[in-house]
Design a protein around this motif. Structure first.
Motif, PDB file in Angstrom:
ATOM      1  N   TYR A   1      55.445  47.525  35.407  1.00  0.00           N
ATOM      2  CA  TYR A   1      55.366  47.133  36.824  1.00  0.00           C
ATOM      3  C   TYR A   1      53.923  46.851  37.214  1.00  0.00           C
ATOM      4  CZ  TYR A   1      56.338  47.009  41.818  1.00  0.00           C
ATOM      5  OH  TYR A   1      56.445  46.597  43.126  1.00  0.00           O
ATOM      6  N   VAL A   2      53.008  47.738  36.821  1.00  0.00           N
ATOM      7  CA  VAL A   2      51.599  47.553  37.186  1.00  0.00           C
ATOM      8  C   VAL A   2      51.069  46.250  36.595  1.00  0.00           C
ATOM      9  CG1 VAL A   2      49.272  48.473  36.898  1.00  0.00           C
ATOM     10  CG2 VAL A   2      51.148  49.999  37.493  1.00  0.00           C
ATOM     11  N   TYR A   3      51.407  45.964  35.337  1.00  0.00           N
ATOM     12  CA  TYR A   3      50.917  44.730  34.718  1.00  0.00           C
ATOM     13  C   TYR A   3      51.384  43.502  35.492  1.00  0.00           C
ATOM     14  CZ  TYR A   3      50.386  40.826  31.541  1.00  0.00           C
ATOM     15  OH  TYR A   3      50.058  39.606  31.015  1.00  0.00           O
ATOM     16  N   ASP A   4      52.659  43.444  35.831  1.00  0.00           N
ATOM     17  CA  ASP A   4      53.228  42.247  36.460  1.00  0.00           C
ATOM     18  C   ASP A   4      53.049  42.208  37.967  1.00  0.00           C
ATOM     19  OD1 ASP A   4      54.550  40.550  34.357  1.00  0.00           O
ATOM     20  OD2 ASP A   4      55.518  42.453  33.904  1.00  0.00           O
ATOM     21  N   SER A   5      52.545  43.271  38.568  1.00  0.00           N
ATOM     22  CA  SER A   5      52.402  43.308  40.029  1.00  0.00           C
ATOM     23  C   SER A   5      51.358  42.332  40.545  1.00  0.00           C
ATOM     24  CB  SER A   5      52.035  44.729  40.482  1.00  0.00           C
ATOM     25  OG  SER A   5      50.765  45.114  39.965  1.00  0.00           O
ATOM     26  N   LEU A   6      50.455  41.872  39.679  1.00  0.00           N
ATOM     27  CA  LEU A   6      49.401  40.964  40.125  1.00  0.00           C
ATOM     28  C   LEU A   6      49.928  39.558  40.390  1.00  0.00           C
ATOM     29  CD1 LEU A   6      46.266  40.996  40.553  1.00  0.00           C
ATOM     30  CD2 LEU A   6      46.098  39.965  38.285  1.00  0.00           C
ATOM     31  N   TRP A   7      50.945  39.125  39.647  1.00  0.00           N
ATOM     32  CA  TRP A   7      51.362  37.725  39.717  1.00  0.00           C
ATOM     33  C   TRP A   7      52.017  37.337  41.043  1.00  0.00           C
ATOM     34  CZ3 TRP A   7      48.078  37.252  36.460  1.00  0.00           C
ATOM     35  CH2 TRP A   7      48.062  37.903  35.235  1.00  0.00           C
ATOM     36  N   PRO A   8      52.767  38.194  41.729  1.00  0.00           N
ATOM     37  CA  PRO A   8      53.298  37.791  43.037  1.00  0.00           C
ATOM     38  C   PRO A   8      52.240  37.641  44.134  1.00  0.00           C
ATOM     39  CG  PRO A   8      54.671  39.510  42.075  1.00  0.00           C
ATOM     40  CD  PRO A   8      53.425  39.424  41.245  1.00  0.00           C
ATOM     41  N   VAL A   9      51.011  38.129  43.904  1.00  0.00           N
ATOM     42  CA  VAL A   9      49.979  38.023  44.947  1.00  0.00           C
ATOM     43  C   VAL A   9      48.913  36.982  44.593  1.00  0.00           C
ATOM     44  CG1 VAL A   9      50.337  40.396  45.722  1.00  0.00           C
ATOM     45  CG2 VAL A   9      48.588  39.933  43.997  1.00  0.00           C
ATOM     46  N   VAL A  10      49.198  36.129  43.626  1.00  0.00           N
ATOM     47  CA  VAL A  10      48.207  35.122  43.229  1.00  0.00           C
ATOM     48  C   VAL A  10      47.824  34.237  44.410  1.00  0.00           C
ATOM     49  CG1 VAL A  10      47.903  33.012  41.866  1.00  0.00           C
ATOM     50  CG2 VAL A  10      48.745  35.087  40.769  1.00  0.00           C
ATOM     51  N   ASP A  11      48.817  33.781  45.180  1.00  0.00           N
ATOM     52  CA  ASP A  11      48.485  32.908  46.311  1.00  0.00           C
ATOM     53  C   ASP A  11      47.668  33.646  47.360  1.00  0.00           C
ATOM     54  OD1 ASP A  11      50.765  34.493  46.819  1.00  0.00           O
ATOM     55  OD2 ASP A  11      51.351  33.187  48.482  1.00  0.00           O
ATOM     56  N   LEU A  12      47.933  34.947  47.528  1.00  0.00           N
ATOM     57  CA  LEU A  12      47.164  35.744  48.496  1.00  0.00           C
ATOM     58  C   LEU A  12      45.739  35.974  47.998  1.00  0.00           C
ATOM     59  CD1 LEU A  12      49.942  38.338  49.412  1.00  0.00           C
ATOM     60  CD2 LEU A  12      49.205  36.357  50.758  1.00  0.00           C
ATOM     61  N   LEU A  13      45.563  36.142  46.702  1.00  0.00           N
ATOM     62  CA  LEU A  13      44.214  36.269  46.152  1.00  0.00           C
ATOM     63  C   LEU A  13      43.419  34.980  46.336  1.00  0.00           C
ATOM     64  CD1 LEU A  13      44.966  38.183  42.815  1.00  0.00           C
ATOM     65  CD2 LEU A  13      43.662  39.051  44.756  1.00  0.00           C
ATOM     66  N   ARG A  14      44.094  33.864  46.284  1.00  0.00           N
ATOM     67  CA  ARG A  14      43.405  32.588  46.486  1.00  0.00           C
ATOM     68  C   ARG A  14      43.037  32.365  47.948  1.00  0.00           C
ATOM     69  NH1 ARG A  14      43.018  28.474  43.488  1.00  0.00           N
ATOM     70  NH2 ARG A  14      43.826  26.988  45.001  1.00  0.00           N
ATOM     71  N   GLN A  15      43.786  32.981  48.865  1.00  0.00           N
ATOM     72  CA  GLN A  15      43.519  32.781  50.284  1.00  0.00           C
ATOM     73  C   GLN A  15      42.431  33.708  50.805  1.00  0.00           C
ATOM     74  OE1 GLN A  15      47.268  33.285  52.284  1.00  0.00           O
ATOM     75  NE2 GLN A  15      48.263  31.634  51.139  1.00  0.00           N
ATOM     76  N   ASP A  16      42.570  35.021  50.519  1.00  0.00           N
ATOM     77  CA  ASP A  16      41.660  35.993  51.147  1.00  0.00           C
ATOM     78  C   ASP A  16      40.369  36.170  50.368  1.00  0.00           C
ATOM     79  OD1 ASP A  16      40.494  37.932  52.639  1.00  0.00           O
ATOM     80  OD2 ASP A  16      41.943  39.501  52.201  1.00  0.00           O
ATOM     81  N   PRO A  17      40.388  36.722  49.150  1.00  0.00           N
ATOM     82  CA  PRO A  17      39.115  36.755  48.422  1.00  0.00           C
ATOM     83  C   PRO A  17      38.644  35.368  48.010  1.00  0.00           C
ATOM     84  CG  PRO A  17      40.715  38.306  47.502  1.00  0.00           C
ATOM     85  CD  PRO A  17      41.462  37.387  48.401  1.00  0.00           C
ATOM     86  N   GLY A  18      39.571  34.394  47.998  1.00  0.00           N
ATOM     87  CA  GLY A  18      39.199  33.026  47.651  1.00  0.00           C
ATOM     88  C   GLY A  18      38.986  32.801  46.174  1.00  0.00           C
ATOM     89  N   PHE A  19      39.783  33.473  45.324  1.00  0.00           N
ATOM     90  CA  PHE A  19      39.640  33.305  43.881  1.00  0.00           C
ATOM     91  C   PHE A  19      40.151  31.937  43.444  1.00  0.00           C
ATOM     92  CE2 PHE A  19      40.104  38.163  43.028  1.00  0.00           C
ATOM     93  CZ  PHE A  19      38.868  38.360  43.627  1.00  0.00           C
ATOM     94  N   SER A  20      39.538  31.395  42.416  1.00  0.00           N
ATOM     95  CA  SER A  20      40.011  30.150  41.819  1.00  0.00           C
ATOM     96  C   SER A  20      41.082  30.461  40.781  1.00  0.00           C
ATOM     97  CB  SER A  20      38.854  29.414  41.148  1.00  0.00           C
ATOM     98  OG  SER A  20      38.383  30.153  40.026  1.00  0.00           O
ATOM     99  N   TYR A  21      41.808  29.413  40.331  1.00  0.00           N
ATOM    100  CA  TYR A  21      42.774  29.607  39.261  1.00  0.00           C
ATOM    101  C   TYR A  21      42.079  30.058  37.979  1.00  0.00           C
ATOM    102  CZ  TYR A  21      46.778  27.654  41.775  1.00  0.00           C
ATOM    103  OH  TYR A  21      47.804  27.439  42.658  1.00  0.00           O
ATOM    104  N   GLY A  22      40.859  29.563  37.768  1.00  0.00           N
ATOM    105  CA  GLY A  22      40.108  29.992  36.599  1.00  0.00           C
ATOM    106  C   GLY A  22      39.830  31.481  36.617  1.00  0.00           C
ATOM    107  N   GLN A  23      39.464  32.019  37.783  1.00  0.00           N
ATOM    108  CA  GLN A  23      39.218  33.453  37.888  1.00  0.00           C
ATOM    109  C   GLN A  23      40.504  34.250  37.674  1.00  0.00           C
ATOM    110  OE1 GLN A  23      37.260  33.156  41.798  1.00  0.00           O
ATOM    111  NE2 GLN A  23      35.520  34.246  40.905  1.00  0.00           N
ATOM    112  N   ILE A  24      41.614  33.746  38.208  1.00  0.00           N
ATOM    113  CA  ILE A  24      42.890  34.440  38.015  1.00  0.00           C
ATOM    114  C   ILE A  24      43.285  34.415  36.544  1.00  0.00           C
ATOM    115  CG2 ILE A  24      45.360  34.335  38.554  1.00  0.00           C
ATOM    116  CD1 ILE A  24      44.480  33.346  41.373  1.00  0.00           C
ATOM    117  N   GLY A  25      43.002  33.308  35.865  1.00  0.00           N
ATOM    118  CA  GLY A  25      43.232  33.264  34.425  1.00  0.00           C
ATOM    119  C   GLY A  25      42.398  34.296  33.685  1.00  0.00           C
TER     120      GLY A  25
END
Length: 444
Positions: free
Chosen positions: A29-53
């Motif tokens: 659960y902890v490992y996969d919990s990051l993927w549903p918030v990818v769009d939120l990470l891009r909005q608030d902290p402003g991460f790029s897809y490269g950083q998420i990768g």
């Protein structure tokens, strides 16, 4: 003497399985919990897809660095200490991931998760081999995999049952942290049960007092072990990268919607949750483990070419309870359903088989080395498939550009079939893997 102690009751063994599986549930659960918030990470902290990768890659890099040491730790200090330590590391990683919006801190959290999570998988696998070898080993592995993958599915489903949390990126990860805490609790309960069993039951194979683990011989295994490792590498390096690209592939090459493509792709873990224990129970009863691995590899061989070249066929109605429904092309459904069956069968047989051909004192090292090789293959193949898709201009305007990648998957599947055949050929004797089933021991 330890050899005069009685065997543990079935209820005690299933209690061990439940505790270890719940620890794994939290891990997944902890490992996969990051993927549903990818769009939120891009909005608030402003991460790029490269950083998420990079957040994804950090986990694998950490796992590659620590797996062999983790396997040695398991064999040297025992499973109860190992599972508890690694579960606590996962809890610390979950906290580190959520406490700050700084990219470096979140990256460190995902790296720490890789340090704890993959050795935790190895430790859990070693526990099951210790408690269920010669009994319902494949069935126990199947139950463990089902509960673990339910953790992954639950992380995806949290967008529904925990939807009020998805107003920011942190609240869903705090939920994951709480579940990591439950994982530590389950690990501690396992410690108590294991500690109690040591003085009351005969668990695993008795070990002579003068037998010592020698580090120089720790990774010397039989050819059959290496055939299983090779099959493991090509199998996971085929299925998991295909899943990574599957939703986009279904959209671009077959013109279905994102929602329908996601539902179709989800058949793989859903099938694994249901079928893996059933296949494990079946193999425990009839044996022929190497043959089943070869059959699974054979079934997988034509699937990637079928999804590429066969007509889509008529639409059929697909409904998965609690997830959703959609009309999906018959050919795609058949291919993914069969791939899901293979994704259930081969792991249910492959991982338990190691316990029958490796000395129990070296199982932690054996599973760690196998997982290390698996991670290497898993890391390389997506890069190759991505390069092939780019090279041949794959996309909605050029669906045939995906064909080279599909041929590459097919080549991997053929390689896996070859290793499965070699394993079957070497394990056909009366004391070989083919004859191992419930209530029989294995060779060291």
């Amino acid at each position: 003497m330890q050899t005069s102690l009685p065997a543990p009751s079935p209820m005690y063994r299933w209690a061990i399985l439940l505790c270890v599986s719940l620890a794994m549930f939290g891990n997944y659960y902890v490992y996969d919990s990051l993927w549903p918030v990818v769009d939120l990470l891009r909005q608030d902290p402003g991460f790029s897809y490269g950083q998420i990768g990079m957040l994804s890659s950090a986990y694998n890099i950490a796992a590659l660095l620590v797996l062999l040491a983790g396997g040695y730790f398991i064999d040297r200090f025992g499973t109860k200490k190992a599972i508890t330590l690694f579960a606590c590391i996962c809890l610390g990683a979950a906290v580190l991931t959520v406490v700050s919006s700084r990219f470096e801190v979140i990256l460190a959290g995902r790296f720490l998760l890789g340090i704890g999570a993959e050795p935790l998988v190895v430790a859990a696998t070693t526990v099951l081999a210790k408690w269920f070898k010669g009994k319902e080993l494949s069935f126990a592995f199947g139950i463990n995999l089902s509960i673990s993958r339910l953790g992954s599915a639950s992380a995806d489903w949290s967008t529904s049952f925990a939807s009020p949390l998805y107003i920011n990126w942190q609240d869903p990860l705090w939920l994951a942290t709480a579940i990591a805490g439950l994982s530590v609790t389950a690990a501690l309960l396992y410690w108590v049960l294991e500690q109690r069993a040591e003085s009351r039951y005969q668990v695993g194979e008795p070990q002579a007092a003068d037998e010592r683990i020698e580090l120089k011989n720790l990774y010397k295994f039989s050819p059959s072990y290496w055939y299983i490792v090779a099959l493991c590498v090509v199998f996971y390096a085929t299925v998991f990268p295909f899943r990574s690209f599957a939703i986009d592939y279904f959209q671009q090459a077959h013109g279905i919607t994102r929602e329908t493509a996601g539902l179709l792709s989800s058949l793989l873990p859903v099938a694994a949750i249901i079928l893996t224990p059933l296949f494990g129970l079946w193999v425990d009863r009839v044996g022929h483990r190497a043959l089943f691995m070869a059959v699974g590899s054979l079934v997988m061989l034509p699937l990637f070419l079928a999804v590429t070249y066969l007509p889509a066929g008529p639409d059929i109605f697909l409904w998965i309870p609690l997830i959703g429904s959609a009309d999906v092309p018959l050919t795609l459904f058949a291919v993914i359903f069969l791939l899901g069956a293979v994704f259930s069968l081969i792991p249910a047989v492959m991982w338990p088989s190691v316990a029958y051909i490796v000395d129990q004192r070296r199982l932690g090292s054996a599973f760690a080395l196998m997982t290390l090789c698996q991670q290497l293959g898993w890391a390389v193949v997506p890069l190759i498939v991505g390069a092939l898709n780019d090279r041949f201009l794959a996309g909605a305007e050029n669906p045939s550009g995906y064909a080279p990648g599909m041929w590459f998957y097919t080549g991997l599947a053929a390689t896996g079939l070859w290793f499965a055949y070699k394993l079957w050929h070497s394990e056909r004797g009366p004391n070989g893997l083919e004859s191992m089933h419930a209530r029989q021991g294995g060779s060291a």
